[in-house]
Enzyme design. Structure first.
Site, PDB file in Angstrom:
ATOM      1  N   LYS A   1     -18.228  32.704  26.203  1.00  0.00           N
ATOM      2  CA  LYS A   1     -17.661  33.224  24.955  1.00  0.00           C
ATOM      3  C   LYS A   1     -18.210  32.491  23.738  1.00  0.00           C
ATOM      4  CE  LYS A   1     -13.395  34.744  27.130  1.00  0.00           C
ATOM      5  NZ  LYS A   1     -13.667  36.186  27.062  1.00  0.00           N
TER       6      LYS A   1
ATOM      7  N   THR B   1      -6.997  42.394  18.780  1.00  0.00           N
ATOM      8  CA  THR B   1      -7.981  43.458  19.038  1.00  0.00           C
ATOM      9  C   THR B   1      -7.447  44.357  20.149  1.00  0.00           C
ATOM     10  OG1 THR B   1      -9.228  42.165  20.656  1.00  0.00           O
ATOM     11  CG2 THR B   1      -9.916  41.977  18.358  1.00  0.00           C
ATOM     12  N   LEU B   2      -7.722  45.647  19.986  1.00  0.00           N
ATOM     13  CA  LEU B   2      -7.104  46.645  20.871  1.00  0.00           C
ATOM     14  C   LEU B   2      -8.139  47.541  21.522  1.00  0.00           C
ATOM     15  CD1 LEU B   2      -4.288  47.707  18.381  1.00  0.00           C
ATOM     16  CD2 LEU B   2      -4.004  46.273  20.391  1.00  0.00           C
TER      17      LEU B   2
ATOM     18  N   ASN C   1     -22.497  30.155  29.468  1.00  0.00           N
ATOM     19  CA  ASN C   1     -22.575  30.433  30.907  1.00  0.00           C
ATOM     20  C   ASN C   1     -23.793  31.285  31.216  1.00  0.00           C
ATOM     21  OD1 ASN C   1     -20.063  29.258  31.582  1.00  0.00           O
ATOM     22  ND2 ASN C   1     -18.994  31.123  30.960  1.00  0.00           N
TER      23      ASN C   1
ATOM     24  N   ASP D   1     -16.133  39.102  21.654  1.00  0.00           N
ATOM     25  CA  ASP D   1     -16.998  38.029  21.135  1.00  0.00           C
ATOM     26  C   ASP D   1     -17.811  38.520  19.939  1.00  0.00           C
ATOM     27  OD1 ASP D   1     -16.042  36.399  23.113  1.00  0.00           O
ATOM     28  OD2 ASP D   1     -17.668  36.853  24.505  1.00  0.00           O
TER      29      ASP D   1
END
Ligand code: ADP
Length: 645
Positions: free
Chosen positions: A359, A541-542, A330, A573
């Site tokens: 992404k 993932t946090l 994008n 990403d």
């Protein structure tokens, strides 16, 4: 290293020649082709030179399985040899051929070997003829049946509606040996002719060659610059590199690069003025004959150039990809605001920032920055933003595999509207455009690029059937598969068994499980729940708190690194790209996750979604930070205390 999945058995018959050399490079670099024999013929240069030059190109490429080199005919069937050293240089390689006498011990039985391979491989065999057709005519003479049984003969030669190049009537290859050309075109082989009508539709512009090769080209790109220099800058000063022979090889690799007609074509042998003229029967109402050939008339030039750039030029061309990303690209349109707007609110921010995102592309660039030779399958629009993106990927060393628009109007390149708050948190709306057109069929372009030890990465900004097709292809090839289920969307049950590592963030893990995922304990429970649904391993993932992963037997937490976050766009990403690169480099999952966690932490300290994180910086952070080692993370379900927050 994984065994290279083999392409189609192929013979390249050639008389190098600058553009033959480029064509040979392309063929030897194409996983779709398994070049078994390079047979030489007199044409652009005398036979001994052609053989020496073919050997030089083989040395330059040094393919894992070196094809056999064999000498063929030293002169045309009935005429004396006329060469084209004025165009290709006395040495045939624009003055860049190494000095010396050339290779010794090259067998002189090319024609017998062509026939032997035709008998052995029959319908599987591809023969690509880039010079005068003397060897091919002799092979037909030796065993017409076997030669008729081959899969395809692709011939660079002739001029159907276009004028000749060496004379007003004739194209060079046909002019050198018209008798051979006429025999081959009327012998009833499954022939595709690539005449000047097609090859004149493309050139590799000088600026683009420079762009792709880089400012200080090295490796193969440096050779290409050297052999094309005299043609581009010398006496002829042609406006861009002609690609006659590379187009023939490109057509052998991917027939969809050209549009074709079925025609009866003969070659003039009697006249002096018109010797070598290729005469197609263009009368309307003509009945088709079994000896008709397929003639390439239209060319998807952009895709041919991309093929050549990605396989032969550019940094990415040096090694086969170990990470393959299928996904979105994008244009990012970003604005920084004092606070994120609530529904209905307008917030005034700083000036518009335009960048490259999506992404898929972000992850491909992160994998490449992490040191993995990376290929990226995506759809871009035929618009300025698409062109800019192609150039960006080329500069970044990512091999872009971007299918052409096909029929009808191409949708525009995807775009993302991003609002970035003061603490780096973001809101994003995406207009998918061309990304929505990436089809399961497009995944066929990955054939030959996936295998054991390689890693396929995909996400959900392209259609789900495409995601599934990519995963299936990778699984069948024995590659490791990573799915980043972003943005959050329900996944069909068929997907889970195709995924080795699922990498959701908190929001996506919550959406997939219906569980709350607000802290590491809940993340561990969600990861375990997802393993229960058939994903082999799950890493949630946090954000600042790092990552929790589980394979159903063990559940571990790697805490986040304490960094000053500026922009968290694309943190996930970077994580995924780095993870893929680390796994492709052979790291165990725990180490790979730790690297990903460190690279993503570094990425949030700088603005933009495509921050190139250096390997040394990751090493330093890992050496210094606490997030270098996984610790046990217990879930509430198991009645124990949570992680180490
Ligand atoms: P996404 O970008 O998909 O929302 P996350 O926000 O979970 O993904 O971030 C992905 C990874 O990036 C985290 O697992 C962590 O390694 C790193 N990361 C993100 N934000 C921070 C931060 N503020 N500090 C340190 N690391 C971070």
């Amino acid at each position: 290293m994984p065994a290279r999945p083999r392409g189609r058995p192929t013979i390249i018959d050639t008389d190098p020649g600058v553009d033959d050399a480029l064509a040979l490079m392309l063929a030897l670099r194409a996983p779709e082709l398994d070049v078994r024999l390079v047979s030489t013929v007199a044409g652009n240069v005398p036979l001994a030179r052609a053989t020496a030059n073919a050997a030089t190109v083989l040395d330059w490429i040094d393919p894992p399985a070196r094809p056999l080199l064999a000498r063929g005919h030293a002169r045309p069937l009935r005429r004396r040899l006329r060469t084209a050293t004025a165009v290709h240089g006395d040495d045939g390689l624009g003055g860049a051929a190494p000095l010396g006498r050339g290779p010794r011990g090259v067998p002189g039985d090319a024609v017998a070997r062509i026939v032997a391979l035709a008998r052995q491989h029959a319908g599987d065999l591809l023969v690509v003829a880039l010079g005068p057709l003397t060897n091919i005519a002799a092979a037909i003479e030796a065993d017409r049946r076997a030669m008729r049984g081959i899969g395809r003969l692709v011939v660079m030669g002739g001029a159907i509606r276009a004028p000749g190049n060496v004379t007003a009537a004739a194209e060079f290859n046909f002019w050198v040996d018209p008798e051979a050309a006429d025999r081959v075109l009327t012998a009833g082989l499954p022939t595709t002719l690539v005449p000047l009508d097609a090859t004149h539709q493309i050139r590799l512009p000088r600026a683009r060659l420079r762009d792709a090769a880089g400012r200080r080209p090295s490796g193969l790109a440096a050779r290409v610059v050297a052999i094309t220099r005299s043609l581009l800058d010398g006496r002829f000063r042609v406006d861009g590199m002609p690609l006659h022979d590379p187009l023939a090889v490109a057509v052998a690799i991917d027939p969809s690069l050209v549009s074709t007609e079925r025609l009866a074509v003969r070659v003039e042998t009697a006249s002096t003025l018109c010797a070598g003229l290729s005469l197609a029967d263009l009368r309307t109402g003509r009945t088709a004959a079994p000896t008709d050939v397929t003639v390439a008339t239209g060319v998807d030039g952009e895709r041919v150039l991309e093929l050549l750039e990605s396989r032969v030029l550019g940094r990415c061309a040096r090694r086969a990809p170990t990470v393959v990303v299928v996904g979105s690209a994008n244009t990012d349109l970003a604005v920084r605001v004092p606070h994120l707007p609530v529904p209905g609110e307008t917030v005034h921010g700083a000036s518009l920032e335009t960048g490259f995102g999506g992404k898929g592309a972000n992850q491909a660039l992160a994998a490449s920055a992490a040191g993995a030779p990376t290929a990226f399958l995506a759809r871009l629009g035929s618009d300025e933003r698409g062109d800019a993106y192609r150039a960006h990927l080329g500069r970044s060393g990512v091999e872009a595999i971007t299918p052409g628009p096909g029929r009808g109007r191409a949708p525009p390149t995807g775009a993302a509207l991003i609002v970035v708050g003061p603490d780096g948190a973001n809101q994003i709306a995406v207009a998918p455009g061309a990304n929505a057109a990436l089809s399961p069929r497009d995944c066929r372009l990955l054939t030959g690029r996936l295998g054991p030890g390689r890693v396929l990465v995909t996400q959900l900004e392209v259609p789900l059937p495409t995601v599934e097709a990519a995963l299936r292809l990778a699984r069948a090839a024995g590659a490791t598969t990573i799915l980043n289920p972003a943005p959050a969307a329900p996944l069909p049950a068929a997907i889970a068994p195709l995924v080795d590592i699922l990498v959701p963030n908190e929001v996506e893990a919550a959406a997939l499980t219906g569980l709350g995922v607000a802290d590491p304990r809940e993340a561990a429970a969600a990861a375990e729940a997802l393993v229960g649904r058939g994903f082999r391993q799950v890493a949630v993932t946090l954000g600042a708190r790092g990552v929790v992963w589980s394979d159903g037997v063990r559940t571990r937490r790697i805490p986040g690194h304490a960094v000053a976050a500026v922009d968290t766009t694309g943190a996930g990403d970077t994580f995924v790209g780095e993870l893929a690169a680390a796994l492709a480099a052979g790291l165990a999952l725990a180490q790979a996750l730790a690297r990903a966690n460190a690279a993503a932490a570094l990425a949030v300290t700088r603005p933009g979604a495509q921050v190139r994180v250096g390997r040394a910086a990751v090493d330093r952070l890992l050496a210094a930070g606490p997030g270098n080692r996984p610790t046990r993370a217990r879930t509430r379900r198991h009645g124990a205390q949570g992680g180490d927050d």
